[in-house]
Design an enzyme around this catalytic site. Structure first.
Site, PDB file in Angstrom:
ATOM      1  N   GLU A 171       0.837  -1.195   0.000  1.00  0.00           N
ATOM      2  CA  GLU A 171       0.000   0.000   0.000  1.00  0.00           C
ATOM      3  C   GLU A 171       0.872   1.245   0.000  1.00  0.00           C
ATOM      4  O   GLU A 171       1.753   1.404   0.852  1.00  0.00           O
ATOM      5  CB  GLU A 171      -0.933   0.020   1.220  1.00  0.00           C
TER       6      GLU A 171
ATOM      7  N   GLU B  70     -12.551   2.711   3.114  1.00  0.00           N
ATOM      8  CA  GLU B  70     -11.873   2.901   4.384  1.00  0.00           C
ATOM      9  C   GLU B  70     -12.296   4.227   4.988  1.00  0.00           C
ATOM     10  O   GLU B  70     -12.267   5.255   4.301  1.00  0.00           O
ATOM     11  CB  GLU B  70     -10.356   2.934   4.143  1.00  0.00           C
TER      12      GLU B  70
HETATM   13 MN    MN Z   1      -5.611   2.525   3.066  1.00  0.00          MN
END
Ligand code: MN
Length: 291
Positions: A147, A241
């Protein structure tokens, strides 16, 4: 249509059996296909129960975490690197035991603000560690997602192009780039070029608003991002998220600097987000078809 996911912190700050039941049933009720479980915090998860609940609800699973400063595979200190490696192997094993095949996040270093730049030795250590765990993950049918996060959460991968260079150096087929709009908003020049640069190497996506709250309440150009996903024919998971001080995992929430209360009602937030993402993805696909 892409599989749509939601991060468990929308529902609960921990994963006790009670909380896990809530996380999984609410994820299903809000219409998502996948739940992302954070492996931060105290180890309270009942793996067998969680696996059964996922199957019972027909949900897919993603797992995620970031490393810590005392267990950091991008450190110059071999002892810290070794501790980081064991956290990664543990995360991969948990993912596989839960029936999942995706483990992503800040797998290449600590999640937090570094007070110095990455060293050349630190980068070599991270590459070597990722090569090792990629093999470990491959044997368990798990894909690893690197990420890309903002400068206050890593000194290693802040842009998609840095992640692509890392993938080149690691050279493992089961390591992919994981982009997150919240972080892209801070570090990238726009929301399109990084997606196009990744192409087929983009393997997982987080959708987060600039303030990490309700989608559409901030400054992110989601239309541009969804168009970019359509242009590369992205078929992977898209996970929502969002974090608020009303749902707290002490370790994760503090590392992410979640100090303000942006929402109270996770169900309202999540159903809104699901419709927002599905609408954006569909609009971009239709625009592409009529291009
Ligand atoms: Mn994230």
């Amino acid at each position: 249509m892409n599989k749509l996911g939601v991060h468990a912190l929308v529902w609960s700050g921990d994963l006790t059996p009670e909380s896990t039941r809530k996380v999984i049933s609410q994820t299903k009720a809000a219409g998502f296909d996948l739940v992302e479980l954070s492996l931060h915090g105290p180890k309270v998860m009942d793996l067998a129960l969680t696996r059964d609940l996922l199957q019972e609800h027909g949900l897919q699973l993603g797992c995620s975490r970031g490393l810590t400063f005392d267990a950091d595979v991008s450190s110059d200190d071999p002892a810290s690197v070794a501790r980081g490696l064991s956290l990664l192997e543990e995360g991969i094993s948990i993912t596989a035991e839960l029936g999942g095949n995706y483990f992503g996040g800040i797998l290449y270093g600590a999640m937090g603000k570094y007070s110095a730049p990455l060293t050349a030795q630190g980068r070599r250590n991270a590459v070597d560690a990722l090569k090792r765990v990629a093999d470990f993950a491959h044997k368990r049918n798990v894909t690893l997602g690197l990420e890309v996060v903002n400068r206050y959460e890593s000194n290693l991968l802040n842009t998609a192009s840095q992640a692509l260079a890392m993938l080149d150096d690691v050279g493992a087929p089961n390591v992919v780039v994981h982009l997150d709009t919240y972080h892209m908003n801070i570090e990238e020049s726009d929301f399109m070029q990084p997606v196009l640069a990744c192409g087929k190497r983009l393997g997982y996506v987080h959708i987060g608003e600039s303030n990490r709250g309700y989608l559409g309440s901030g400054t992110i150009d989601f239309a541009q991002f969804f168009h970019a996903l359509a242009m590369i024919d992205y078929q992977g998971v898209i996970t929502f998220e969002s974090f608020s001080s009303s749902v707290v995992n002490e370790q994760l929430s503090n590392a992410l600097a979640i100090w303000r209360n942006l929402w109270d009602d996770g169900m309202d937030l999540a159903t809104h987000a699901r419709a927002f993402i599905a609408g954006g993805v569909n609009a971009a696909a239709k625009a592409r078809a009529h291009h």
